[in-house]
Design a protein around this motif. Structure first.
Motif, PDB file in Angstrom:
ATOM      1  N   LEU A  96     -36.651 -26.507 -92.252  1.00 13.56           N
ATOM      2  CA  LEU A  96     -35.909 -25.544 -93.048  1.00 13.56           C
ATOM      3  C   LEU A  96     -34.485 -25.368 -92.536  1.00 13.56           C
ATOM      4  O   LEU A  96     -33.533 -25.263 -93.322  1.00 13.56           O
ATOM      5  N   GLY A  97     -34.314 -25.353 -91.224  1.00 17.04           N
ATOM      6  CA  GLY A  97     -32.975 -25.211 -90.655  1.00 17.04           C
ATOM      7  C   GLY A  97     -32.073 -26.378 -91.023  1.00 17.04           C
ATOM      8  O   GLY A  97     -30.914 -26.190 -91.387  1.00 17.04           O
ATOM      9  N   ASP A  98     -32.613 -27.605 -90.924  1.00 20.87           N
ATOM     10  CA  ASP A  98     -31.837 -28.786 -91.309  1.00 20.87           C
ATOM     11  C   ASP A  98     -31.402 -28.698 -92.770  1.00 20.87           C
ATOM     12  O   ASP A  98     -30.258 -28.981 -93.113  1.00 20.87           O
ATOM     13  N   ARG A  99     -32.340 -28.283 -93.628  1.00 17.08           N
ATOM     14  CA  ARG A  99     -32.052 -28.240 -95.063  1.00 17.08           C
ATOM     15  C   ARG A  99     -31.011 -27.175 -95.397  1.00 17.08           C
ATOM     16  O   ARG A  99     -30.129 -27.392 -96.229  1.00 17.08           O
ATOM     17  N   MET A 100     -31.106 -26.031 -94.739  1.00 14.59           N
ATOM     18  CA  MET A 100     -30.111 -24.993 -95.006  1.00 14.59           C
ATOM     19  C   MET A 100     -28.738 -25.400 -94.488  1.00 14.59           C
ATOM     20  O   MET A 100     -27.726 -25.210 -95.174  1.00 14.59           O
ATOM     21  N   PRO A 162     -23.737 -24.839 -87.208  1.00 17.68           N
ATOM     22  CA  PRO A 162     -25.002 -25.530 -86.925  1.00 17.68           C
ATOM     23  C   PRO A 162     -25.901 -24.800 -85.942  1.00 17.68           C
ATOM     24  O   PRO A 162     -27.132 -24.867 -86.051  1.00 17.68           O
ATOM     25  N   GLU A 163     -25.305 -24.088 -84.968  1.00 18.42           N
ATOM     26  CA  GLU A 163     -26.115 -23.419 -83.951  1.00 18.42           C
ATOM     27  C   GLU A 163     -27.100 -22.422 -84.547  1.00 18.42           C
ATOM     28  O   GLU A 163     -28.170 -22.168 -83.980  1.00 18.42           O
ATOM     29  N   LEU A 164     -26.745 -21.831 -85.709  1.00 16.85           N
ATOM     30  CA  LEU A 164     -27.612 -20.820 -86.331  1.00 16.85           C
ATOM     31  C   LEU A 164     -28.918 -21.408 -86.855  1.00 16.85           C
ATOM     32  O   LEU A 164     -29.848 -20.663 -87.174  1.00 16.85           O
ATOM     33  N   ALA A 169     -37.752 -20.920 -84.404  1.00 21.27           N
ATOM     34  CA  ALA A 169     -39.184 -21.102 -84.686  1.00 21.27           C
ATOM     35  C   ALA A 169     -39.444 -20.712 -86.141  1.00 21.27           C
ATOM     36  O   ALA A 169     -39.855 -19.591 -86.438  1.00 21.27           O
ATOM     37  N   TRP A 170     -39.163 -21.641 -87.055  1.00 23.78           N
ATOM     38  CA  TRP A 170     -39.269 -21.357 -88.476  1.00 23.78           C
ATOM     39  C   TRP A 170     -40.690 -20.955 -88.859  1.00 23.78           C
ATOM     40  O   TRP A 170     -41.659 -21.396 -88.266  1.00 23.78           O
TER      41      TRP A 170
END
Length: 243
Positions: A96-100, A162-164, A169-170
């Motif tokens: 999810l983090g990569d996609r956002m 990017p750090e955000l 832990a999605w």
């Protein structure tokens, strides 16, 4: 002249909606035990359409680009479902983090200087709150809409950070606190919207009941009828919040 400047600025606002095509068995999977695959997909369809109705209200008062980042189905089926007047893009690869992050990067590369990402699981997120989020973002580095489960239902940025989206832990109750800790280390000016609830679990269904249109049918609860030949169900692995 001032009106022209304001319109140009508004055109640089970008709203990204993370959702999926309402295919039975793949949408709102955590609710399949109580609603069945068809009922869970129908609930997802109703909530996504509710979110898009709120966005259309926002478009009536702000000039902004709306992009639907989807999983499942294809662009033709998404257009048939939600309308052809939106920009549809397949969700990028990764967690999810990569996609956002990739979605924020794409919006920034296309000229946005104020981008929000939302999902379709939070029926209490309405037109006025999205309007407030954009207004607040113009005076802060980061806007977050905290969710009662420890995540967030909205995130807004001027440019990709990017750090955000790293080391989070999605799909746990630590998402918001970990994101805030990173933002504070980066000395970002953070603004918070009201805390709202996502509809992800059976106990959350009452939230949708309060918000839905009185003409919207309620998905029929699923009553399983096991037979001696019915295999034991496989344990379910929760998906990310774009179900």
């Amino acid at each position: 002249m001032l009106a022209v400047v304001q319109k140009v600025a508004a055109n640089r606002e970008h709203l990204i909606v993370f959702t999926r095509y309402p295919e039975p068995g793949k949408a709102k999977t955590r609710l399949i035990p109580v609603l069945g695959a068809e009922g869970a997909a129908e609930l997802h369809r109703q909530m996504a359409e509710h979110t898009l109705a709120q966005i259309r209200g926002l478009q009536a008062i702000r000039t902004l680009k709306v992009e639907v980042r989807f999983a499942g189905g294809d662009a033709a089926r998404m257009q048939s479902w939600l309308g052809a007047n939106l920009d549809y893009q397949v969700q990028p690869e990764g967690d999810l983090g990569d996609r956002m992050f990739q979605s924020f990067q794409s919006a920034y590369n296309n000229g946005s200087d104020a981008t929000l990402i939302i999902g379709t699981d939070c029926p209490e997120l309405d037109t006025l709150l999205m309007q407030k989020a954009f207004q607040t973002l113009h005076h802060h580095d980061l806007v977050l809409g905290p969710a009662t489960d420890g995540g967030y239902y909205l995130i807004g940025l001027h440019h990709p950070i990017p750090e955000l989206f790293q080391g989070i832990a999605w799909s746990t109750s630590q998402v918001l606190s970990q994101t805030v800790a990173i933002a504070e280390r980066l000395n970002l000016a953070i603004a918070y919207l009201p805390t709202l609830s996502d509809v992800d679990h059976p106990q959350d269904l009452k939230i949708w009941q309060r918000k839905k249109s009185p003409h919207t049918p309620h998905p029929t609860p699923h009553t399983p009828h096991p037979t001696p030949h019915t295999p034991h169900p496989t344990p379910h692995t929760p998906m990310t919040n774009d179900e």
